[in-house]
Write an enzyme that holds these catalytic residues in place. Structure first.
Site, PDB file in Angstrom:
ATOM      1  N   LYS A  45       1.471   0.476   9.140  1.00 44.77           N
ATOM      2  CA  LYS A  45       2.836   0.939   8.853  1.00 44.77           C
ATOM      3  C   LYS A  45       3.829  -0.222   8.945  1.00 44.77           C
ATOM      4  CE  LYS A  45       5.996   2.208  11.438  1.00 44.77           C
ATOM      5  NZ  LYS A  45       6.840   2.674  12.512  1.00 44.77           N
ATOM      6  N   ASP A  89       4.524   6.658   8.384  1.00 39.63           N
ATOM      7  CA  ASP A  89       4.686   6.973   9.803  1.00 39.63           C
ATOM      8  C   ASP A  89       4.603   8.496   9.947  1.00 39.63           C
ATOM      9  OD1 ASP A  89       7.012   7.971   8.820  1.00 39.63           O
ATOM     10  OD2 ASP A  89       8.309   7.061  10.323  1.00 39.63           O
TER      11      ASP A  89
END
Ligand code: SF4
Length: 245
Positions: free
Chosen positions: A121, A139
């Site tokens: 991420k 996320d």
């Protein structure tokens, strides 16, 4: 429910009109953005943005950070959660960048994820924001929202990322994290999503929509605007203060 590319584009357009600003941690070049994103894990953006100007004054580049001790870095970031671990990660990240990458933050995901404190991420945020590379940072918000909307049907963020990479046109990759993080934080919240104020509900396949406008709706709406404005003031301050660093 399967989604079409046209619907994806319409949703992203609508949400990017509502959430115009970049992500809170897009605060300069690759070094600064990477540090900001590492520090923002499980921490409110506001708290991180408040400490960044001083941090970048003391550690203006990755070489200077690599020369610092973990305890020195800790003392600069001790206002946020998990600061001890985050200080260790920053020091290790800086050491690796200096030793293995000639002082340059890598511009590809395989090398970025080798750095301490950097998962897919974080790496994807940096790739999109600083290197203009196609990547989708997934996320918890992106994972939840895209599952609720019926774009993907996945159990873990890694699978969401691979499904979205196939589904979303490359030119829109940068928008996914930017708009869905804010959208998930303010509107498509984890429990009791605020479908009553959702600008894209006609494109959403979620079966349990919460469409009744609550009594404090006006307060909720103005609070969202206020929080976004405050965040953007702080982000611009970091950009302004750090522009010559
Ligand atoms: S309609 Fe509700 S569940 Fe669907 S995207 Fe909007 S807020 Fe989320």
């Amino acid at each position: 429910m399967s989604v079409t590319k046209l619907e994806i584009e319409k949703v992203l357009k609508k949400l990017s009109e509502q959430f115009k600003n970049p992500g809170g941690m897009v605060v300069g070049g690759p070094y600064k953005t990477l540090v900001g994103v590492i520090l923002s894990a499980r921490t409110r953006d506001e708290q991180v943005l408040k400490l960044l100007p001083n941090l970048f004054k003391v550690y203006p580049n990755v070489e200077v950070m690599a020369d610092a001790s973990v305890s020195e870095i800790q003392s600069m970031i001790n206002t946020i959660g998990m600061y001890k671990q985050k200080a260790k990660n920053l020091k290790k990240m800086a050491d690796t960048v200096v030793k293995d990458f000639n002082g340059k933050i890598p511009d590809n995901i395989d090398d970025l994820v080798l750095l301490a404190g950097v998962g897919r991420k974080t790496a994807s945020v940096v790739l999109v924001a600083c290197f203009n590379k196609p990547a989708i940072a997934v996320d918890t918000h992106v994972h939840r929202v895209t599952n609720r909307m019926g774009w993907v049907n996945t159990k873990i963020p890694l699978h969401t990322e691979s499904s979205l990479l196939k589904l979303v046109p490359k030119k829109s990759h940068d928008l996914i994290n930017r708009v869905f993080v804010k959208f998930g934080r303010y509107i498509c919240i984890p429990s009791k999503p605020r479908c009553w104020m959702c600008p894209v509900k006609q494109y959403c396949g979620f079966g349990d929509k919460n469409t009744i406008r609550p009594k404090d709706a006006n307060l909720i709406e103005s609070d969202i605007i206020r929080r976004e404005e405050e965040l953007e003031v702080l982000r611009k301050e970091v950009l302004y203060i750090c522009q010559d660093i």
